[in-house]
Design an enzyme around this catalytic site. Structure first.
Site, PDB file in Angstrom:
ATOM      1  N   CYS A  27     -10.050 -14.156   6.085  1.00 34.79           N
ATOM      2  CA  CYS A  27      -8.674 -13.719   6.089  1.00 34.79           C
ATOM      3  C   CYS A  27      -8.112 -13.494   7.569  1.00 34.79           C
ATOM      4  O   CYS A  27      -8.773 -12.816   8.342  1.00 34.79           O
ATOM      5  CB  CYS A  27      -8.626 -12.052   5.437  1.00 34.79           C
ATOM      6  SG  CYS A  27      -6.837 -11.610   5.589  1.00 34.79           S
ATOM      7  N   LYS A  54     -12.358  -7.137  -6.474  1.00 35.34           N
ATOM      8  CA  LYS A  54     -12.459  -6.195  -5.635  1.00 35.34           C
ATOM      9  C   LYS A  54     -13.138  -4.884  -6.053  1.00 35.34           C
ATOM     10  O   LYS A  54     -13.279  -4.387  -7.262  1.00 35.34           O
ATOM     11  CB  LYS A  54     -11.065  -5.835  -5.549  1.00 35.34           C
ATOM     12  CG  LYS A  54     -10.113  -6.901  -4.890  1.00 35.34           C
ATOM     13  CD  LYS A  54      -8.713  -6.316  -4.698  1.00 35.34           C
ATOM     14  CE  LYS A  54      -8.042  -7.650  -4.384  1.00 35.34           C
ATOM     15  NZ  LYS A  54      -6.263  -7.134  -4.260  1.00 35.34           N
ATOM     16  N   SER A  81      -2.344  -5.257   8.917  1.00 32.63           N
ATOM     17  CA  SER A  81      -2.866  -5.352  10.241  1.00 32.63           C
ATOM     18  C   SER A  81      -1.677  -5.071  11.347  1.00 32.63           C
ATOM     19  O   SER A  81      -2.290  -4.441  12.308  1.00 32.63           O
ATOM     20  CB  SER A  81      -2.960  -6.931  10.443  1.00 32.63           C
ATOM     21  OG  SER A  81      -2.029  -7.843  10.206  1.00 32.63           O
TER      22      SER A  81
END
Length: 254
Positions: A27, A54, A81
């Site tokens: 990612c 997940k 992020s």
């Protein structure tokens, strides 16, 4: 560090007391935070998760189950992020990654925003090629051109200055993946050295930054993961040799 991605039914590893980043190895957004942690020389644990299956506990740290998510205290997390990286830079200021000049910080954010068109084109080319339109290729090269012009205008080794900063670590994960596109049959996305001399020199300098060198993957590795994802069976554990010979059965739910 294990490259194995934990999934539904797997237990949350014990907290060691360090910062802990939940990520996915391929990612680009998670890579942004890994690079910032590396650049700031912080001690942290890295836990990879399977985004198709997940583990239940990821939602305790990231409500939508997205990565990256940072566990900054036991059981407490922040996600996204951009939010994580600004938090880290402000919380641990010894190695500052943002300019002290408000205008330069604004210019860095605008550059990242202008580069977003190239990122969008990359995702379409890599994962939804049938939807690729000529204007997307144009937007891709427009983004590269804007980036190259800004590097040239600033006249420094990195966008941040003599050392890379938050703006560099925000853009780099996509540049790293762009080089996989020609290997996936998308020659029109090649970053030609004759056309992008300043940009390719910048990319070479970035590859040699210790924070990046410790985590970056080769274009063919990104291409292989992309191919597996396109086929509908993303090979999250392709870098984890233990996942092949020593994978334990998934824990059954009670």
């Amino acid at each position: 560090m294990s490259e194995k991605h934990l999934q539904t039914g797997d237990d949350l590893p014990a907290n060691s007391g360090k910062l802990r980043l939940f990520a996915m190895r391929f990612c680009p957004y998670a890579e942004r935070s890994v690079l910032v942690l590396n650049a700031k020389k912080l001690e942290y644990d890295l836990v990879f998760i399977n985004l198709d299956h997940k583990p239940e506990w990821i939602f305790n740290f990231s409500p939508k189950g997205t990565v990256p998510a940072l566990e900054y205290e036991a059981g407490k997390g922040i996600f996204d992020s951009n939010i994580i990286n600004v938090y880290l830079d402000e919380k641990y200021p010894d190695i500052p990654l943002q300019s002290s000049d408000p205008l330069r910080r604004a210019q860095d954010k605008m550059l990242v925003e202008q580069f977003a068109g190239a990122q969008s084109a990359y995702y379409t080319a890599a994962f939804n090629a049938q939807a690729l339109q000529p204007d997307m290729v144009e937007n891709y090269h427009k983004g590269l051109g804007i980036l190259q012009k800004e590097i040239e205008f600033r006249g420094t080794k990195f966008l941040h200055g003599d050392e890379p900063g938050l703006v560099d670590f925000t853009i780099w994960p996509f540049l790293e993946r762009f080089e996989a596109l020609p290997l996936l049959g998308k020659a029109e996305f090649t970053i030609d050295k004759s056309k992008y001399k300043v940009l390719t020199n910048y990319m070479e300098a970035m590859r040699n930054v210790p924070a990046i060198k410790a985590y970056a993957l080769a274009p063919d590795t990104h291409a292989k993961f992309t191919e597996s994802r396109i086929k509908g069976d993303a090979n999250y554990n392709m870098l984890d040799s233990s996942a092949v010979c020593c994978m334990r059965p998934r824990k059954k739910k009670e």
